[in-house]
Design a protein around this motif. Sequence first.
Motif, PDB file in Angstrom:
ATOM      1  N   ALA A 105       0.851  -1.197   0.000  1.00 34.60           N
ATOM      2  CA  ALA A 105       0.000   0.000   0.000  1.00 34.60           C
ATOM      3  C   ALA A 105       0.882   1.240   0.000  1.00 34.60           C
ATOM      4  CB  ALA A 105      -0.943  -0.004   1.200  1.00 34.60           C
ATOM      5  N   SER A 106       1.958   1.194   0.766  1.00 38.13           N
ATOM      6  CA  SER A 106       2.901   2.313   0.762  1.00 38.13           C
ATOM      7  C   SER A 106       3.625   2.418  -0.572  1.00 38.13           C
ATOM      8  CB  SER A 106       3.906   2.170   1.902  1.00 38.13           C
ATOM      9  OG  SER A 106       3.258   2.303   3.149  1.00 38.13           O
ATOM     10  N   MET A 107       3.851   1.279  -1.221  1.00 40.65           N
ATOM     11  CA  MET A 107       4.449   1.302  -2.552  1.00 40.65           C
ATOM     12  C   MET A 107       3.539   2.056  -3.523  1.00 40.65           C
ATOM     13  SD  MET A 107       4.088  -0.224  -5.784  1.00 40.65           S
ATOM     14  CE  MET A 107       3.002  -1.563  -5.362  1.00 40.65           C
ATOM     15  N   LEU A 108       2.213   1.856  -3.394  1.00 47.43           N
ATOM     16  CA  LEU A 108       1.276   2.607  -4.232  1.00 47.43           C
ATOM     17  C   LEU A 108       1.416   4.106  -3.959  1.00 47.43           C
ATOM     18  CD1 LEU A 108      -2.013   0.481  -4.042  1.00 47.43           C
ATOM     19  CD2 LEU A 108      -0.288   0.491  -5.850  1.00 47.43           C
ATOM     20  N   ALA A 109       1.638   4.451  -2.696  1.00 44.87           N
ATOM     21  CA  ALA A 109       1.872   5.863  -2.358  1.00 44.87           C
ATOM     22  C   ALA A 109       3.118   6.366  -3.078  1.00 44.87           C
ATOM     23  CB  ALA A 109       2.024   6.032  -0.845  1.00 44.87           C
ATOM     24  N   GLY A 110       4.161   5.554  -3.080  1.00 47.08           N
ATOM     25  CA  GLY A 110       5.396   5.927  -3.751  1.00 47.08           C
ATOM     26  C   GLY A 110       5.246   6.057  -5.254  1.00 47.08           C
ATOM     27  N   ALA A 111       4.293   5.320  -5.816  1.00 47.95           N
ATOM     28  CA  ALA A 111       4.028   5.420  -7.253  1.00 47.95           C
ATOM     29  C   ALA A 111       3.169   6.633  -7.575  1.00 47.95           C
ATOM     30  CB  ALA A 111       3.339   4.148  -7.748  1.00 47.95           C
ATOM     31  N   GLY A 112       2.692   7.325  -6.544  1.00 47.02           N
ATOM     32  CA  GLY A 112       1.911   8.541  -6.740  1.00 47.02           C
ATOM     33  C   GLY A 112       0.443   8.318  -7.032  1.00 47.02           C
ATOM     34  N   VAL A 113      -0.073   7.099  -6.847  1.00 43.80           N
ATOM     35  CA  VAL A 113      -1.467   6.841  -7.207  1.00 43.80           C
ATOM     36  C   VAL A 113      -2.445   7.025  -6.046  1.00 43.80           C
ATOM     37  CG1 VAL A 113      -0.819   5.327  -9.112  1.00 43.80           C
ATOM     38  CG2 VAL A 113      -1.346   4.340  -6.875  1.00 43.80           C
ATOM     39  N   LEU A 114      -1.945   7.382  -4.865  1.00 39.98           N
ATOM     40  CA  LEU A 114      -2.842   7.579  -3.720  1.00 39.98           C
ATOM     41  C   LEU A 114      -3.112   9.048  -3.421  1.00 39.98           C
ATOM     42  CD1 LEU A 114      -1.544   4.888  -1.184  1.00 39.98           C
ATOM     43  CD2 LEU A 114      -3.238   4.660  -3.022  1.00 39.98           C
ATOM     44  N   ASN A 115      -2.623   9.924  -4.236  1.00 41.15           N
ATOM     45  CA  ASN A 115      -2.754  11.353  -3.953  1.00 41.15           C
ATOM     46  C   ASN A 115      -4.163  11.891  -4.131  1.00 41.15           C
ATOM     47  OD1 ASN A 115      -0.046  11.481  -3.304  1.00 41.15           O
ATOM     48  ND2 ASN A 115       0.547  11.975  -5.405  1.00 41.15           N
ATOM     49  N   ASP A 116      -4.995  11.203  -4.912  1.00 43.19           N
ATOM     50  CA  ASP A 116      -6.332  11.707  -5.220  1.00 43.19           C
ATOM     51  C   ASP A 116      -7.448  10.732  -4.873  1.00 43.19           C
ATOM     52  OD1 ASP A 116      -5.261  14.104  -6.347  1.00 43.19           O
ATOM     53  OD2 ASP A 116      -4.727  12.957  -8.131  1.00 43.19           O
ATOM     54  N   VAL A 117      -7.156   9.677  -4.111  1.00 43.76           N
ATOM     55  CA  VAL A 117      -8.175   8.696  -3.743  1.00 43.76           C
ATOM     56  C   VAL A 117      -8.115   8.412  -2.245  1.00 43.76           C
ATOM     57  CG1 VAL A 117      -8.176   7.559  -6.008  1.00 43.76           C
ATOM     58  CG2 VAL A 117      -6.655   6.721  -4.214  1.00 43.76           C
ATOM     59  N   LYS A 118      -9.259   8.061  -1.658  1.00 47.14           N
ATOM     60  CA  LYS A 118      -9.247   7.606  -0.269  1.00 47.14           C
ATOM     61  C   LYS A 118      -8.437   6.326  -0.222  1.00 47.14           C
ATOM     62  CE  LYS A 118     -13.551   9.592   1.266  1.00 47.14           C
ATOM     63  NZ  LYS A 118     -14.902   9.350   1.789  1.00 47.14           N
ATOM     64  N   HIS A 119      -7.697   6.150   0.866  1.00 51.14           N
ATOM     65  CA  HIS A 119      -6.826   4.990   0.965  1.00 51.14           C
ATOM     66  C   HIS A 119      -6.466   4.741   2.425  1.00 51.14           C
ATOM     67  CE1 HIS A 119      -4.244   8.537   0.650  1.00 51.14           C
ATOM     68  NE2 HIS A 119      -3.405   7.863   1.429  1.00 51.14           N
ATOM     69  N   VAL A 124       0.032   6.052   8.032  1.00 48.36           N
ATOM     70  CA  VAL A 124       0.263   7.139   7.088  1.00 48.36           C
ATOM     71  C   VAL A 124       1.756   7.485   7.049  1.00 48.36           C
ATOM     72  CG1 VAL A 124      -0.143   9.102   8.646  1.00 48.36           C
ATOM     73  CG2 VAL A 124      -0.657   9.318   6.203  1.00 48.36           C
ATOM     74  N   ALA A 125       2.444   7.318   8.164  1.00 45.00           N
ATOM     75  CA  ALA A 125       3.881   7.606   8.211  1.00 45.00           C
ATOM     76  C   ALA A 125       4.661   6.728   7.226  1.00 45.00           C
ATOM     77  CB  ALA A 125       4.419   7.428   9.623  1.00 45.00           C
ATOM     78  N   SER A 126       4.188   5.500   7.001  1.00 43.90           N
ATOM     79  CA  SER A 126       4.848   4.622   6.035  1.00 43.90           C
ATOM     80  C   SER A 126       4.715   5.173   4.621  1.00 43.90           C
ATOM     81  CB  SER A 126       4.233   3.220   6.081  1.00 43.90           C
ATOM     82  OG  SER A 126       4.437   2.625   7.343  1.00 43.90           O
ATOM     83  N   HIS A 127       3.564   5.759   4.318  1.00 47.83           N
ATOM     84  CA  HIS A 127       3.351   6.370   3.000  1.00 47.83           C
ATOM     85  C   HIS A 127       4.207   7.632   2.850  1.00 47.83           C
ATOM     86  CE1 HIS A 127       0.201   3.523   2.749  1.00 47.83           C
ATOM     87  NE2 HIS A 127      -0.861   4.311   2.692  1.00 47.83           N
ATOM     88  N   GLN A 128       4.318   8.382   3.934  1.00 48.52           N
ATOM     89  CA  GLN A 128       5.020   9.665   3.892  1.00 48.52           C
ATOM     90  C   GLN A 128       6.517   9.527   3.641  1.00 48.52           C
ATOM     91  OE1 GLN A 128       3.497  11.009   7.677  1.00 48.52           O
ATOM     92  NE2 GLN A 128       2.122  12.464   6.676  1.00 48.52           N
ATOM     93  N   LYS A 129       7.048   8.340   3.721  1.00 49.62           N
ATOM     94  CA  LYS A 129       8.460   8.111   3.418  1.00 49.62           C
ATOM     95  C   LYS A 129       8.753   8.278   1.921  1.00 49.62           C
ATOM     96  CE  LYS A 129       9.171   4.943   7.262  1.00 49.62           C
ATOM     97  NZ  LYS A 129       9.456   3.551   7.637  1.00 49.62           N
ATOM     98  N   TYR A 130       7.695   8.265   1.115  1.00 47.77           N
ATOM     99  CA  TYR A 130       7.854   8.377  -0.326  1.00 47.77           C
ATOM    100  C   TYR A 130       7.635   9.824  -0.760  1.00 47.77           C
ATOM    101  CZ  TYR A 130       7.722   3.295  -0.553  1.00 47.77           C
ATOM    102  OH  TYR A 130       8.005   1.964  -0.401  1.00 47.77           O
ATOM    103  N   PRO A 131       8.587  10.415  -1.489  1.00 44.46           N
ATOM    104  CA  PRO A 131       8.478  11.824  -1.878  1.00 44.46           C
ATOM    105  C   PRO A 131       7.293  12.145  -2.784  1.00 44.46           C
ATOM    106  CG  PRO A 131      10.628  10.912  -2.536  1.00 44.46           C
ATOM    107  CD  PRO A 131       9.856   9.824  -1.887  1.00 44.46           C
ATOM    108  N   ASP A 132       6.812  11.174  -3.565  1.00 41.36           N
ATOM    109  CA  ASP A 132       5.694  11.436  -4.471  1.00 41.36           C
ATOM    110  C   ASP A 132       4.331  11.339  -3.792  1.00 41.36           C
ATOM    111  OD1 ASP A 132       7.335  11.974  -6.598  1.00 41.36           O
ATOM    112  OD2 ASP A 132       7.256   9.940  -7.408  1.00 41.36           O
TER     113      ASP A 132
END
Length: 189
Positions: A105-119, A124-132
């Motif tokens: 799920a955090s990998m999806l954050a890193g791919a930038g696909v979670l920026n516009d959808v509920k997830h 959340v801190a695991s997602h925030q490690k990804y700059p995108d």
Amino acid sequence: MTAIVVALTPEFADWECALLMAVARSYLGVTVKTATGDGRPVTSMGGLNVTPDLSFAQVRPEDFDALAVPGGLAWEKNVVPEGLHNLVRAFRSEKKMAAGICAAASMLAGAGVLNDVKHTGNRVASHQKYPDYRGEELYVDGPKAVFSDGVVTAAGTAPFTFTVEILKGLGLWDATAQEELSPFSAEHR
């Protein structure tokens, strides 16, 4: 016929995708394929040796309805295969489902696909490690999987609802799916 590809990484969490793969393939008639970064076998955290059907480069979104990615130790050990972010983005650009559980799920954050959808995810801190990643406002802190606009995310503790949300998103949530999956939810009531 519906088709799902499961992207496997070294030491993937086998239990996070097993329920989806078994129910989809055995009870719902879904084509389920596996892929690894280089098309070579991988071993799961539980010691399952999996020979994939494809490499990531061979996966074409037009051949599948969904990409599902289980978590695992690859992210902790920095051995995530090249091309996984690009594969996720390719699925989303074709309006195909992308699903990730636990570290994936955090990998999806890193791919930038979670920026516009509920997830959701482990934290959340695991997602925030990804700059995108810029989707903090849409993060849902809860124990169940979240489906939003073709994206499914889940914490590692939610393989049951991860499976359910993928099947619902693919229009496969029918009496057979309910019958096969409902017993798995009983433990968590």
